[in-house]
Every structure is written in structure tokens, then in C-alpha cells.
Design a protein around this motif. Structure first.
Motif, PDB file in Angstrom:
ATOM      1  N   CYS A 342       0.847  -1.189   0.000  1.00  0.00           N
ATOM      2  CA  CYS A 342       0.000   0.000   0.000  1.00  0.00           C
ATOM      3  C   CYS A 342       0.882   1.239   0.000  1.00  0.00           C
ATOM      4  CB  CYS A 342      -0.905  -0.005   1.232  1.00  0.00           C
ATOM      5  SG  CYS A 342      -1.985   1.446   1.322  1.00  0.00           S
ATOM      6  N   PRO A 343       0.673   2.183  -0.914  1.00  0.00           N
ATOM      7  CA  PRO A 343       1.507   3.394  -0.968  1.00  0.00           C
ATOM      8  C   PRO A 343       1.327   4.312   0.236  1.00  0.00           C
ATOM      9  CG  PRO A 343      -0.325   3.558  -2.505  1.00  0.00           C
ATOM     10  CD  PRO A 343      -0.332   2.155  -1.994  1.00  0.00           C
ATOM     11  N   LEU A 344       0.258   4.097   1.014  1.00  0.00           N
ATOM     12  CA  LEU A 344       0.035   4.936   2.190  1.00  0.00           C
ATOM     13  C   LEU A 344       0.869   4.496   3.386  1.00  0.00           C
ATOM     14  CD1 LEU A 344      -3.865   5.223   2.002  1.00  0.00           C
ATOM     15  CD2 LEU A 344      -2.168   6.857   1.172  1.00  0.00           C
ATOM     16  N   TRP A 345       1.478   3.328   3.304  1.00  0.00           N
ATOM     17  CA  TRP A 345       2.263   2.780   4.407  1.00  0.00           C
ATOM     18  C   TRP A 345       3.597   3.519   4.522  1.00  0.00           C
ATOM     19  CZ3 TRP A 345       4.207  -3.002   4.430  1.00  0.00           C
ATOM     20  CH2 TRP A 345       4.709  -3.307   5.707  1.00  0.00           C
ATOM     21  N   GLY A 346       4.011   3.822   5.739  1.00  0.00           N
ATOM     22  CA  GLY A 346       5.222   4.597   5.973  1.00  0.00           C
ATOM     23  C   GLY A 346       6.509   3.943   5.537  1.00  0.00           C
ATOM     24  N   VAL A 347       6.491   2.641   5.195  1.00  0.00           N
ATOM     25  CA  VAL A 347       7.716   1.985   4.769  1.00  0.00           C
ATOM     26  C   VAL A 347       8.308   2.665   3.539  1.00  0.00           C
ATOM     27  CG1 VAL A 347       6.452   0.277   3.365  1.00  0.00           C
ATOM     28  CG2 VAL A 347       8.760  -0.250   4.207  1.00  0.00           C
ATOM     29  N   HIS A 348       7.467   3.216   2.669  1.00  0.00           N
ATOM     30  CA  HIS A 348       7.954   3.884   1.464  1.00  0.00           C
ATOM     31  C   HIS A 348       8.614   5.223   1.793  1.00  0.00           C
ATOM     32  CE1 HIS A 348       5.723   0.896  -0.850  1.00  0.00           C
ATOM     33  NE2 HIS A 348       4.674   1.162  -0.106  1.00  0.00           N
ATOM     34  N   GLU A 349       8.159   5.855   2.860  1.00  0.00           N
ATOM     35  CA  GLU A 349       8.687   7.163   3.242  1.00  0.00           C
ATOM     36  C   GLU A 349      10.132   7.078   3.707  1.00  0.00           C
ATOM     37  OE1 GLU A 349       7.464  10.881   6.211  1.00  0.00           O
ATOM     38  OE2 GLU A 349       6.130   9.155   5.976  1.00  0.00           O
ATOM     39  N   ALA A 350      10.567   5.886   4.100  1.00  0.00           N
ATOM     40  CA  ALA A 350      11.932   5.722   4.612  1.00  0.00           C
ATOM     41  C   ALA A 350      12.976   6.121   3.576  1.00  0.00           C
ATOM     42  CB  ALA A 350      12.146   4.281   5.054  1.00  0.00           C
ATOM     43  N   PHE A 351      12.673   5.938   2.292  1.00  0.00           N
ATOM     44  CA  PHE A 351      13.639   6.307   1.255  1.00  0.00           C
ATOM     45  C   PHE A 351      13.893   7.812   1.238  1.00  0.00           C
ATOM     46  CE2 PHE A 351      12.056   2.241  -0.526  1.00  0.00           C
ATOM     47  CZ  PHE A 351      13.273   1.590  -0.696  1.00  0.00           C
ATOM     48  N   ALA A 352      12.866   8.600   1.576  1.00  0.00           N
ATOM     49  CA  ALA A 352      13.004  10.056   1.555  1.00  0.00           C
ATOM     50  C   ALA A 352      13.607  10.597   2.847  1.00  0.00           C
ATOM     51  CB  ALA A 352      11.631  10.701   1.313  1.00  0.00           C
ATOM     52  N   ARG A 353      13.793   9.741   3.853  1.00  0.00           N
ATOM     53  CA  ARG A 353      14.330  10.189   5.150  1.00  0.00           C
ATOM     54  C   ARG A 353      15.482   9.285   5.555  1.00  0.00           C
ATOM     55  NH1 ARG A 353       8.609  10.459   8.298  1.00  0.00           N
ATOM     56  NH2 ARG A 353       9.945  10.820  10.126  1.00  0.00           N
ATOM     57  N   PRO A 354      16.587   9.339   4.790  1.00  0.00           N
ATOM     58  CA  PRO A 354      17.721   8.436   5.041  1.00  0.00           C
ATOM     59  C   PRO A 354      18.289   8.605   6.449  1.00  0.00           C
ATOM     60  CG  PRO A 354      18.331  10.213   3.538  1.00  0.00           C
ATOM     61  CD  PRO A 354      16.856  10.266   3.677  1.00  0.00           C
ATOM     62  N   GLY A 355      18.586   7.479   7.077  1.00  0.00           N
ATOM     63  CA  GLY A 355      19.163   7.495   8.413  1.00  0.00           C
ATOM     64  C   GLY A 355      18.152   7.617   9.527  1.00  0.00           C
ATOM     65  N   GLU A 356      16.899   7.862   9.190  1.00  0.00           N
ATOM     66  CA  GLU A 356      15.857   8.072  10.194  1.00  0.00           C
ATOM     67  C   GLU A 356      14.945   6.848  10.258  1.00  0.00           C
ATOM     68  OE1 GLU A 356      12.120  11.166  10.990  1.00  0.00           O
ATOM     69  OE2 GLU A 356      13.674  11.662   9.533  1.00  0.00           O
ATOM     70  N   VAL A 357      14.541   6.494  11.479  1.00  0.00           N
ATOM     71  CA  VAL A 357      13.585   5.405  11.646  1.00  0.00           C
ATOM     72  C   VAL A 357      12.175   5.985  11.579  1.00  0.00           C
ATOM     73  CG1 VAL A 357      12.753   3.581  13.167  1.00  0.00           C
ATOM     74  CG2 VAL A 357      15.201   4.067  13.046  1.00  0.00           C
ATOM     75  N   VAL A 358      11.405   5.519  10.622  1.00  0.00           N
ATOM     76  CA  VAL A 358      10.045   6.014  10.405  1.00  0.00           C
ATOM     77  C   VAL A 358       9.064   5.072  11.088  1.00  0.00           C
ATOM     78  CG1 VAL A 358       8.302   6.628   8.689  1.00  0.00           C
ATOM     79  CG2 VAL A 358      10.731   7.023   8.201  1.00  0.00           C
ATOM     80  N   ALA A 359       8.430   5.551  12.134  1.00  0.00           N
ATOM     81  CA  ALA A 359       7.447   4.738  12.861  1.00  0.00           C
ATOM     82  C   ALA A 359       6.052   5.001  12.303  1.00  0.00           C
ATOM     83  CB  ALA A 359       7.483   5.064  14.348  1.00  0.00           C
ATOM     84  N   ALA A 418      -4.840   5.749  13.307  1.00  0.00           N
ATOM     85  CA  ALA A 418      -3.888   4.898  12.596  1.00  0.00           C
ATOM     86  C   ALA A 418      -4.049   5.110  11.099  1.00  0.00           C
ATOM     87  CB  ALA A 418      -4.104   3.435  12.952  1.00  0.00           C
ATOM     88  N   THR A 419      -2.973   4.889  10.358  1.00  0.00           N
ATOM     89  CA  THR A 419      -3.030   5.015   8.905  1.00  0.00           C
ATOM     90  C   THR A 419      -3.817   3.838   8.332  1.00  0.00           C
ATOM     91  OG1 THR A 419      -0.834   6.040   8.914  1.00  0.00           O
ATOM     92  CG2 THR A 419      -1.678   5.239   6.802  1.00  0.00           C
ATOM     93  N   PRO A 420      -4.941   4.096   7.658  1.00  0.00           N
ATOM     94  CA  PRO A 420      -5.705   2.983   7.070  1.00  0.00           C
ATOM     95  C   PRO A 420      -5.035   2.504   5.785  1.00  0.00           C
ATOM     96  CG  PRO A 420      -6.789   5.063   6.597  1.00  0.00           C
ATOM     97  CD  PRO A 420      -5.591   5.396   7.425  1.00  0.00           C
ATOM     98  N   ILE A 421      -4.575   1.289   5.765  1.00  0.00           N
ATOM     99  CA  ILE A 421      -3.902   0.769   4.579  1.00  0.00           C
ATOM    100  C   ILE A 421      -4.535  -0.547   4.151  1.00  0.00           C
ATOM    101  CG2 ILE A 421      -1.722   1.854   5.261  1.00  0.00           C
ATOM    102  CD1 ILE A 421      -0.677  -0.973   5.921  1.00  0.00           C
ATOM    103  N   GLY A 422      -4.171  -0.985   2.965  1.00  0.00           N
ATOM    104  CA  GLY A 422      -4.614  -2.280   2.455  1.00  0.00           C
ATOM    105  C   GLY A 422      -3.412  -3.127   2.123  1.00  0.00           C
ATOM    106  N   LEU A 423      -3.652  -4.257   1.488  1.00  0.00           N
ATOM    107  CA  LEU A 423      -2.588  -5.186   1.119  1.00  0.00           C
ATOM    108  C   LEU A 423      -2.311  -5.107  -0.376  1.00  0.00           C
ATOM    109  CD1 LEU A 423      -3.737  -8.211   3.288  1.00  0.00           C
ATOM    110  CD2 LEU A 423      -1.951  -6.536   3.819  1.00  0.00           C
ATOM    111  N   GLY A 424      -2.281  -3.893  -0.892  1.00  0.00           N
ATOM    112  CA  GLY A 424      -2.141  -3.678  -2.328  1.00  0.00           C
ATOM    113  C   GLY A 424      -3.503  -3.434  -2.933  1.00  0.00           C
ATOM    114  N   CYS A 425      -3.552  -2.629  -3.976  1.00  0.00           N
ATOM    115  CA  CYS A 425      -4.843  -2.204  -4.545  1.00  0.00           C
ATOM    116  C   CYS A 425      -5.722  -3.374  -4.983  1.00  0.00           C
ATOM    117  CB  CYS A 425      -4.598  -1.263  -5.723  1.00  0.00           C
ATOM    118  SG  CYS A 425      -3.948   0.356  -5.228  1.00  0.00           S
TER     119      CYS A 425
END
Length: 462
Positions: A342-359, A418-425
Motif C-alpha cells: 500500500c503506498p500509504l504505508w510509511g515503509v515507502h517514506e523511509a527512502f526520503a528520510r535516510p538514516g531516520e527510523v520512520v514509525a 492509525a493510517t488505514p492501509i490495504g494489502l495492495g490495490c
């Protein structure tokens, strides 16, 4: 906390039939009554801890096989498959699914394989090559915890500590004195496509100069695993009974790396450090001289009987969202299944914030909540020329048990937004999502004259 009751009638019946015994004979061997064994075999009575131990001692029964683990993802995985829109008209309830898995785990596993292999299936077979899927099943069977390897690595780690010095130095010395192997650090242009090369003829372990200190230690530890844990690793590979040689080699490599990580982060010391630091990943990384990804993977393995850690999952994705590592551990999390994210999941944001842990606190459509932490990492040796390879490494745990995490302190895990996400579109049926890139499977598209919603796809709901 109420202990989960284990119903395993088919598994016990299979053991008895393979032993060629009647119910009366097996009941006598287990020191229980034939009528009680009959109830167990028909899943009308749960297995007690005493009976499980006797089964293991007298029949070599593998307790890891309990609970329908032949189905990837266990009960939760089977429920997700049966929640497919194609089965919506059947009205399959949660209790019916659980009864099926308890009474006929082999047929449930057969259904899961067919579902995953179908053109419209959305399980592991779609995301993984057959050889990789077989290895994933083997790892999930053990919940990525290999007690024999952990015990052997812990024993060796204590021995190396007594030798003094840093771990890399003591491993190097052990390789030199016990196995007549020297270590050479070679220029990257000499080893452009290798991180480690063990040359038995020259009696040398050659490592790429681009390896960082933690990776250098890991590769040296992996070489030690190949030599000193060979018997334990070979036994586990043989026990998996893979149909393809490639699967056996992949599983062997996983176990070698497992042992290397266990040597760097010995079970007891690592678990105590997790408890003391609130599972502070960056602090654990520094304390054990390990890489972030190594620590993340180690968190998924903490399932020793009597000394369990939190049930983490781990996922590693690239910039395109493709998963190159997926370990469910004991979490049974659906977030490691399939290939789409899901693109809304914060795991993707980690690329834009190098060195930072995104919770991120996320909520799936079934109402389950997961607390995840993600950080971008560079691939070993990625500091050289060429396009750097970067990944986002994510670890997560069920929000119900995430309170001990230092990263979750101050968060009401069950009531905070909480961020509402799915398991892919294709697997998500949430409506009105501006990020939706395609409609969900099994839902007919709906068009309304003169209207345009926030999503390009409007579809029939439940």
C-alpha cells in the motif's frame, strides 16, 4: 493470559499410522487411555503439554508442525485466502475456517497452494519463484527460529568472548588457528561481483574491501558457520526434503546467515538487551556491532521456548516496492504476503528520510493494527561506483503487544488514529482512496453519469 489450546487430531493420527500402531498401543505408549486418544485424534480434546512431550520423546513428533503451519501464514493466512471476493457468496465464517484447519490441515494446505498458484491468486506463489516459495514455507514452518543453531552459536560466542578482543578479530584468529584459513581484504575491482570468496585451495577467505565493519564480521561469521555448524545445518536441510536442489541451497544459505547473526547477537544477551532498551533498534545495532538489517532480521527469530521475544515480522523492499526479504516469524502478519504494498504505508517514506527510523501505526481492513518501524539501508558494498542499491527495511509487531517498544511510548496503540492501509490495490476494498491505482479483484466497476469521485475506480461495495 489464557494459554492457547492446541487441537491436532490429524497430526497425531498421522504419527500413529506411520508407526503402524493401533489406538490402544499408542495410548499405552503415551500413558493415556484409548478413549482419550480417540478424542484427541478427532480434535475433540486438545493436546496437553505432557502429551506433546511424550509424542516428541517416543515418536520424534515435531511440535513445530502443530497448528496447521503447512498453510503459509497459518490460520490467519487461510482466513485471508477465503476472504477473497470470489468466495463472498459462500458466507464462510471464522469458526468454520478454524475447524477446517484443525480437522483437515493437509486439504487446507492443498487449497492454499492451488489458490496461490491460480492466475488470480494473490499469495506467495505469485510473488516468489517456486524454489523461493518452498524455502519460505520451510522457514515459516520453523517460524524462523532454529533452536539447535541458536544454542550452538551461543556456545561458540561465549567461547570467543573468553578469547578477548573484538568479535571480528577472534573469528579471524579461530579461522587461522583451527582451520588454517587466512583472511585477505581485496580491492573491489578484483572482486566486482562478490562480497565473500572462500578459496580452499589457497586456504584463504577473501572479502571485498567495500564491506562495512559489521558486514565484514558477518561474512567471517558465515564462513565459520559453514565449517563448525555444518552438521546442524545439513540436518535441517535434509529434513526439509526439498524437491529442487536450488531450494536446498537457498535454505542452506539462509541457515548459514542465521548462524552468523546468532553468533554476532547471541540469543540470551540479545533478548536481555531488547528488554532493557525497549527494542531500540539503533542502540542494539551499536551495542552488538551489527547492521540495521541484521538486527531487524534477528528480531524475527526470538521464539525460544521459555524465553520468547516479541513476535516481529521483517520486510525489505526496493524503491519499486518489490520485496526481496520477507520473514513473518511468529507474527503471522499479512503485511509480508504477496508482492504489492500500500503506498500509504510509511515503509515507502523511509527512502526520503535516510538514516531516520520512520514509525507508523497502521490499520488493515480487518481492524487489526500493526506498529511498524522502517529505515533505509544501503546494500553491502554500495559505497563504490555505479548506482547505489538502497532498500527500506521494516520491522513490525501486532499493536496489541507493542507497548514495550520505546518507539511506541506515549502512543495509545489501540485508540490513537492509525493510517488505514490495504494489502495492495488488487486486495484492498477500501473506497474513496486517492492513491488507488487499480480496482480490487472480484468487484465490478460502477459508473455514474456526470460524477467523478476522488478515485479513478468506483466499484460495488459489500
Amino acid at each position: 493470559m489464557t494459554e492457547r489450546r492446541v487441537f491436532a487430531g490429524p497430526a497425531v493420527r498421522k504419527v500413529r499410522r506411520e508407526a503402524g500402531m493401533t489406538q490402544a498401543a499408542m495410548a499405552e505408549a503415551l500413558a493415556i487411555s484409548p478413549s482419550y486418544l480417540n478424542l484427541i485424534e478427532h480434535s475433540q480434546r486438545p493436546l496437553s503439554a505432557t502429551v506433546i512431550v511424550r509424542l516428541a520423546e517416543r515418536f520424534g513428533f515435531d511440535a513445530a508442525s502443530l497448528g496447521g503451519e503447512e498453510v503459509p501464514g497459518g490460520l490467519a493466512g487461510l482466513r485471508r485466502r477465503l476472504a477473497d471476493p470470489r468466495f463472498a457468496d459462500l458466507g464462510i465464517g471464522a469458526e468454520e475456517v478454524e475447524e477446517w484447519l484443525q480437522s483437515a490441515p493437509a486439504t487446507a494446505a492443498a487449497f492454499a497452494r492451488l489458490f496461490d498458484a491460480a492466475p488470480e491468486g494473490r499469495g506467495e506463489a505469485q510473488a516468489d519463484a517456486p524454489e523461493v516459495a518452498a524455502v519460505r514455507r520451510a522457514i515459516e514452518t520453523w517460524r524462523n527460529h532454529f533452536a539447535d543453531l541458536d544454542a550452538r552459536a551461543e556456545e561458540l560466542a561465549d567461547e570467543l568472548r573468553l578469547a578477548g578482543g573484538d568479535l571480528y578479530g577472534t573469528i579471524s584468529e579461530r579461522l587461522r588457528t583451527r582451520h588454517q584459513l587466512g583472511i585477505r581484504i581485496l580491492p573491489s575491482d578484483v572482486m566486482p561481483d562478490r562480497l565473500r570468496w572462500l578459496d580452499w585451495h589457497a586456504r584463504q577467505l577473501m572479502l571485498n574491501e567495500l564491506l562495512r565493519p559489521a558486514s565484514r564480521t558477518f561474512q567471517a561469521a558465515a564462513t565459520l558457520a559453514q565449517i563448525e555448524a555444518k552438521d546442524e545445518i545439513d540436518a535441517l536441510v535434509a529434513g526439509a526434503e526439498f524437491a529442487e536442489p536450488a531450494s536446498a541451497r537457498l535454505f542452506e544459505r539462509h541457515l548459514i546467515h542465521y548462524f552468523a547473526a546468532a553468533l554476532m547477537m547471541p540469543y540470551g544477551r540479545f533478548l536481555r538487551a531488547c528488554d532493557a532498551t525497549g527494542y531500540d533498534l539503533l542502540l542494539l545495532q551499536r551495542r552488538f556491532g551489527a547492521g540495521y538489517e541484521q538486527v531487524a532480521h534477528r528480531l524475527t527469530t526470538l521464539q525460544r521456548v521459555g524465553a520468547r521475544g516479541l513476535p516481529f515480522f521483517m520486510l525489505r523492499i526496493d524503491r519499486a516496492g518489490q520485496g526481496s526479504k520477507r520473514y513473518a516469524g511468529a507474527s503471522q502478519s499479512p503485511l509480508v504476503d504477496g508482492e504489492a504494498r500500500c503506498p500509504l504505508w510509511g515503509v515507502h517514506e523511509a527512502f526520503a528520510r535516510p538514516g531516520e527510523v520512520v514509525a507508523d501505526l497502521v490499520e488493515l481492513e480487518d481492524g487489526s493494527r500493526w506498529f511498524t518501524q522502517s529505515r533505509s539501508v544501503a546494500a553491502p558494498g554500495a559505497t563504490g561506483s555505479g548506482t547505489p542499491a538502497r532498500f527500506a527495511v521494516c520491522v513490525g509487531v501486532d499493536a496489541k503487544v507493542a507497548a514495550p517498544l520505546i518507539a511506541a511510548r506515549g502512543i495509545d496503540l489501540m485508540r490513537s488514529p492509525a493510517t488505514p492501509i490495504g494489502l495492495g490495490c488488487r486486495r484492498c476494498t477500501r473506497t474513496g482512496c486517492v492513491q488507488r491505482s487499480m480496482p480490487p479483484l472480484g468487484r465490478p466497476l460502477r459508473f455514474r453519469e456526470g460524477e467523478r469521485g476522488v478515485s479513478a475506480f468506483d466499484f460495488a461495495g459489500d
